[in-house]
Scaffold this motif. Structure first.
Motif, PDB file in Angstrom:
ATOM      1  N   GLN A 157      -2.440   1.728  -0.166  1.00  0.00           N
ATOM      2  CA  GLN A 157      -1.537   2.865  -0.268  1.00  0.00           C
ATOM      3  C   GLN A 157      -0.101   2.399  -0.532  1.00  0.00           C
ATOM      4  OE1 GLN A 157      -2.432   6.167  -0.221  1.00  0.00           O
ATOM      5  NE2 GLN A 157      -0.303   6.487  -0.860  1.00  0.00           N
ATOM      6  N   ALA A 158       0.302   1.320   0.169  1.00  0.00           N
ATOM      7  CA  ALA A 158       1.657   0.786  -0.036  1.00  0.00           C
ATOM      8  C   ALA A 158       1.820   0.259  -1.462  1.00  0.00           C
ATOM      9  CB  ALA A 158       1.945  -0.310   0.983  1.00  0.00           C
ATOM     10  N   ASN A 182       3.959   0.903  -6.974  1.00  0.00           N
ATOM     11  CA  ASN A 182       3.768   1.038  -8.429  1.00  0.00           C
ATOM     12  C   ASN A 182       4.321   2.372  -8.931  1.00  0.00           C
ATOM     13  OD1 ASN A 182       2.511  -1.436  -8.608  1.00  0.00           O
ATOM     14  ND2 ASN A 182       0.457  -0.611  -8.264  1.00  0.00           N
ATOM     15  N   ASN A 183       4.148   3.422  -8.109  1.00  0.00           N
ATOM     16  CA  ASN A 183       4.686   4.732  -8.523  1.00  0.00           C
ATOM     17  C   ASN A 183       6.204   4.694  -8.553  1.00  0.00           C
ATOM     18  OD1 ASN A 183       2.113   5.764  -8.731  1.00  0.00           O
ATOM     19  ND2 ASN A 183       2.068   6.594  -6.640  1.00  0.00           N
TER      20      ASN A 183
END
Length: 308
Positions: free
Chosen positions: A301-302, A307-308
């Motif tokens: 998730q991190a 990346n987002n």
């Protein structure tokens, strides 16, 4: 040594096949330095004349001739889903530790290692268990007197893995060449088959423990039944002696009641302790498995957020 153990399993260990070998090294101050190892050869029933002890002696003699550490300091074994707490391991480690006090057994778990982190642990028998094994008395009374439970049967020895500078440089270069996508594979969750197999093995051990408890309860019932029979026999003898005394006859001679009522043999409790220790190991594996997956979820998730 670690790479040799892993290579040995990859070449000869398949599925639940266990591979074993000899550890060589030396004792330095308060440390046991394991610097070399060699595997036990795989042999079939056709190799009836194979002498394992003679093979070890020849190997250590050959290593000594080429000036390589050849002192025997223990042995290693692979494990299948952490199922290593067995009577065979107990007997083998006792033999090693009784002959060479510093001996350890290294347990390599290839399934855990395949999840992304090396699983290698060193164990020794505790002094209490060594004394019980020397006496070879595994009755409930002996184990209770020695205050032995599954928690204090084995002691884990901390491991420090040291590489030469050349190997560290090689690993650094390999890390630079590895693709980033390959590293992300370590973040993938382990399959449910791993958890399912661990739970199945755990249930099998719980069933074995239940059967062992039934045997022990049967033994307790037999002891209680025999105590009642002894009490009834003593009462009958006492009444007969009172009647004989009233008739002026001498009392009946005293008899060894233990010869008339031989106490039932208690079931050995060492197997129960080993099963309990194995159940504890499976529970720890499942706990680590869940924690590892939870950590991977957070990392994934991190990484996605980054990346987002």
């Amino acid at each position: 040594v670690v790479l040799k153990i892993i290579k040995h399993y990859q070449e000869e260990g398949q599925g639940n096949e266990v591979v074993q070998g000899v550890l060589l090294g030396l004792v330095v101050d308060d440390r046991l330095e394991i610097t070399n190892c060699f595997p036990f050869p795989q042999h079939t029933e056709d190799d009836a004349d194979f002498d394992e002890v003679q093979y070890q002696m020849e190997m250590m003699r050959s290593l000594r001739h080429v000036n390589i550490d050849h002192l025997h300091v223990g042995w290693y074994q692979s494990t299948y889903y952490g199922s290593f707490v067995t009577r065979a391991l107990l007997d083998s480690q006792f033999s090693y530790q009784h002959a060479i006090e510093e001996s350890v057994v290294l347990i390599y778990d290839p399934i855990k290692t395949a999840q992304g982190s090396l699983s290698l642990k060193a164990y020794r028998l505790t002094p209490k268990l060594m004394e019980v094994c020397k006496e070879k008395d595994f009755s409930p009374e002996a184990l209770k007197k020695a205050n032995i439970a599954y928690e204090n049967m084995f002691e884990e020895v901390p491991i420090v893995i040291k590489n030469s500078y050349l190997i560290n440089v090689m690993l650094w270069e390999l890390e630079k060449k590895s693709a980033v996508a390959d590293r992300h594979e370590l973040l993938s969750l382990a399959s449910s088959n791993h958890l399912g197999k661990s739970l199945q093995l755990l249930m099998d051990r719980v069933d074995e423990m239940s059967q062992d408890i039934v045997k022990y309860n049967t033994y307790l019932r037999n002891v209680s039944k025999q105590q009642q029979q002894k009490h009834q026999y003593q009462q009958i003898r006492q009444q007969e002696n009172i009647q004989r005394q009233s008739r002026g006859e001498p009392p009946l001679p005293e008899e060894d009641i233990n010869k008339l009522f031989k106490p039932p043999q208690p079931p050995p409790r060492m197997e129960s302790l080993l099963i309990a220790g194995q159940i504890n190991t499976y529970c720890q594996n499942i706990k680590e498995f869940n924690a590892q997956n939870l950590g991977k979820l957070f990392m994934a998730q991190a990484l996605q957020d980054y990346n987002n």
